[in-house]
Design a protein around this motif. Structure first.
Motif, short mmCIF file in Angstrom:
data_model
loop_
_atom_site.label_atom_id
_atom_site.label_comp_id
_atom_site.label_asym_id
_atom_site.label_seq_id
_atom_site.Cartn_x
_atom_site.Cartn_y
_atom_site.Cartn_z
N GLY A 112 -37.51 32.23 25.82
CA GLY A 112 -37.89 31.59 27.07
C GLY A 112 -36.86 30.63 27.63
O GLY A 112 -37.12 29.98 28.66
N LYS A 113 -35.72 30.53 26.98
CA LYS A 113 -34.69 29.60 27.44
C LYS A 113 -33.39 30.35 27.75
O LYS A 113 -33.20 31.48 27.33
CB LYS A 113 -34.42 28.53 26.38
N GLU A 114 -32.53 29.68 28.51
CA GLU A 114 -31.25 30.28 28.83
C GLU A 114 -30.29 30.18 27.64
O GLU A 114 -30.45 29.33 26.77
CB GLU A 114 -30.63 29.56 30.04
N ARG A 115 -29.31 31.05 27.67
CA ARG A 115 -28.28 31.00 26.63
C ARG A 115 -27.47 29.72 26.81
O ARG A 115 -27.04 29.40 27.91
CB ARG A 115 -27.39 32.23 26.73
N GLU A 116 -27.26 29.01 25.71
CA GLU A 116 -26.57 27.73 25.82
C GLU A 116 -25.37 27.67 24.89
O GLU A 116 -25.36 28.26 23.80
CB GLU A 116 -27.51 26.56 25.53
N PHE A 117 -24.37 26.93 25.33
CA PHE A 117 -23.15 26.72 24.57
C PHE A 117 -23.44 25.90 23.33
O PHE A 117 -24.20 24.93 23.36
CB PHE A 117 -22.14 26.01 25.46
N VAL A 118 -22.79 26.30 22.23
CA VAL A 118 -22.90 25.54 20.98
C VAL A 118 -21.55 24.95 20.60
O VAL A 118 -21.41 23.74 20.42
CB VAL A 118 -23.42 26.43 19.83
N ALA A 119 -20.56 25.82 20.46
CA ALA A 119 -19.24 25.36 20.03
C ALA A 119 -18.21 26.42 20.37
O ALA A 119 -18.55 27.60 20.54
CB ALA A 119 -19.22 25.08 18.52
N ALA A 120 -16.95 25.99 20.45
CA ALA A 120 -15.86 26.93 20.72
C ALA A 120 -14.57 26.40 20.11
O ALA A 120 -14.42 25.19 19.89
CB ALA A 120 -15.69 27.16 22.21
N THR A 121 -13.66 27.33 19.87
CA THR A 121 -12.35 26.96 19.35
C THR A 121 -11.28 27.81 20.01
O THR A 121 -11.47 28.99 20.24
CB THR A 121 -12.30 27.13 17.81
N THR A 122 -10.16 27.18 20.33
CA THR A 122 -9.05 27.92 20.91
C THR A 122 -8.28 28.67 19.82
O THR A 122 -8.52 28.48 18.62
CB THR A 122 -8.08 26.97 21.62
N SER A 123 -7.33 29.46 20.25
CA SER A 123 -6.50 30.17 19.29
C SER A 123 -5.70 29.19 18.42
O SER A 123 -5.38 29.50 17.27
CB SER A 123 -5.54 31.12 20.03
N MET A 154 -23.41 24.89 9.85
CA MET A 154 -24.50 24.14 10.47
C MET A 154 -25.19 23.30 9.39
O MET A 154 -25.76 23.86 8.45
CB MET A 154 -25.50 25.10 11.12
N ASN A 155 -25.12 22.00 9.54
CA ASN A 155 -25.75 21.07 8.61
C ASN A 155 -26.84 20.28 9.30
O ASN A 155 -26.91 20.24 10.54
CB ASN A 155 -24.70 20.12 8.03
N SER A 156 -27.69 19.66 8.52
CA SER A 156 -28.78 18.83 9.05
C SER A 156 -29.55 19.56 10.14
O SER A 156 -29.79 19.03 11.22
CB SER A 156 -28.21 17.50 9.61
N LEU A 157 -29.93 20.77 9.83
CA LEU A 157 -30.59 21.61 10.83
C LEU A 157 -31.94 21.04 11.22
O LEU A 157 -32.66 20.46 10.41
CB LEU A 157 -30.73 23.03 10.30
N LYS A 158 -32.27 21.26 12.51
CA LYS A 158 -33.53 20.79 13.08
C LYS A 158 -34.31 21.98 13.62
O LYS A 158 -33.73 23.04 13.90
CB LYS A 158 -33.25 19.81 14.21
N SER A 159 -35.58 21.78 13.82
CA SER A 159 -36.40 22.88 14.33
C SER A 159 -35.90 23.35 15.70
O SER A 159 -35.98 24.53 16.03
CB SER A 159 -37.86 22.47 14.41
N GLU A 160 -35.36 22.42 16.47
CA GLU A 160 -34.86 22.80 17.80
C GLU A 160 -33.56 23.61 17.75
O GLU A 160 -33.08 24.07 18.78
CB GLU A 160 -34.66 21.56 18.68
N ASP A 161 -32.99 23.79 16.57
CA ASP A 161 -31.83 24.67 16.42
C ASP A 161 -32.25 26.13 16.27
O ASP A 161 -31.38 27.01 16.25
CB ASP A 161 -31.00 24.26 15.20
N GLY A 184 -16.20 31.52 20.49
CA GLY A 184 -17.29 30.58 20.70
C GLY A 184 -18.58 31.04 20.07
O GLY A 184 -18.72 32.20 19.66
N TRP A 185 -19.50 30.12 20.00
CA TRP A 185 -20.87 30.39 19.58
C TRP A 185 -21.81 29.88 20.66
O TRP A 185 -21.65 28.75 21.15
CB TRP A 185 -21.20 29.69 18.27
N PHE A 186 -22.76 30.71 21.03
CA PHE A 186 -23.84 30.35 21.93
C PHE A 186 -25.14 30.62 21.21
O PHE A 186 -25.17 31.33 20.20
CB PHE A 186 -23.77 31.18 23.22
N ARG A 187 -26.22 30.10 21.76
CA ARG A 187 -27.53 30.40 21.19
C ARG A 187 -28.56 30.53 22.31
O ARG A 187 -28.38 29.98 23.40
CB ARG A 187 -27.96 29.32 20.20
N GLN A 188 -29.62 31.25 21.99
CA GLN A 188 -30.68 31.45 22.97
C GLN A 188 -32.02 31.45 22.26
O GLN A 188 -32.27 32.28 21.37
CB GLN A 188 -30.49 32.76 23.73
N ALA A 189 -32.86 30.51 22.64
CA ALA A 189 -34.22 30.43 22.13
C ALA A 189 -35.15 31.18 23.06
O ALA A 189 -34.84 31.36 24.25
CB ALA A 189 -34.64 28.97 22.00
#
Length: 123
Positions: A42-53, A82-89, A35-40
């Protein structure tokens, strides 16, 4: 034990693209859900994407249609396109591995973590 090393982060303009990579070592990569998570700041770590085996994927609503997770079991590597990236990413992106079947959205469900790679999107 599993060691995870992320790469590919950087500075990009809004609307641009980046591809993150995560190289795994230590145990049989193909057994793990990844999986991939991200953390900005002052914010909590959040789920981005995951893949099974087996390649089943799961995405956060905020990235669905823009991000793609994939894996190459022969190279022990998982990717996040990651495409069409936004500042909130903008965040520190973490690669993670789960010793079990199925994708999960809680960071508590994952067993191993990389050190993270910074993604900064300028508007």
């Amino acid at each position: 034990q599993v060691q995870l090393v992320e790469s590919g982060g950087g500075l990009v303009q809004a609307g641009g693209s980046l591809r993150l990579s995560c190289a795994a070592s230590g145990r049989t990569f193909s057994y793990f859900a990844m999986g991939w998570f991200r953390q900005a700041p002052g914010k909590e770590r959040e789920f981005v994407a995951a893949t099974t085996s087996g390649g089943t994927t799961n995405y956060a609503d905020s990235v669905k249609g823009r991000f793609t997770i994939s894996r190459d079991n022969a190279k022990n590597t998982v990717y996040l396109q990651m495409n069409s990236l936004k500042s909130e990413d903008t965040a520190l992106y973490y690669c993670t591995a789960r010793d079990g079947y199925g994708t999960r959205r809680s960071p508590l469900e994952y067993d191993y973590w990389g050190q993270g790679t910074q993604v900064t999107v300028s508007s």
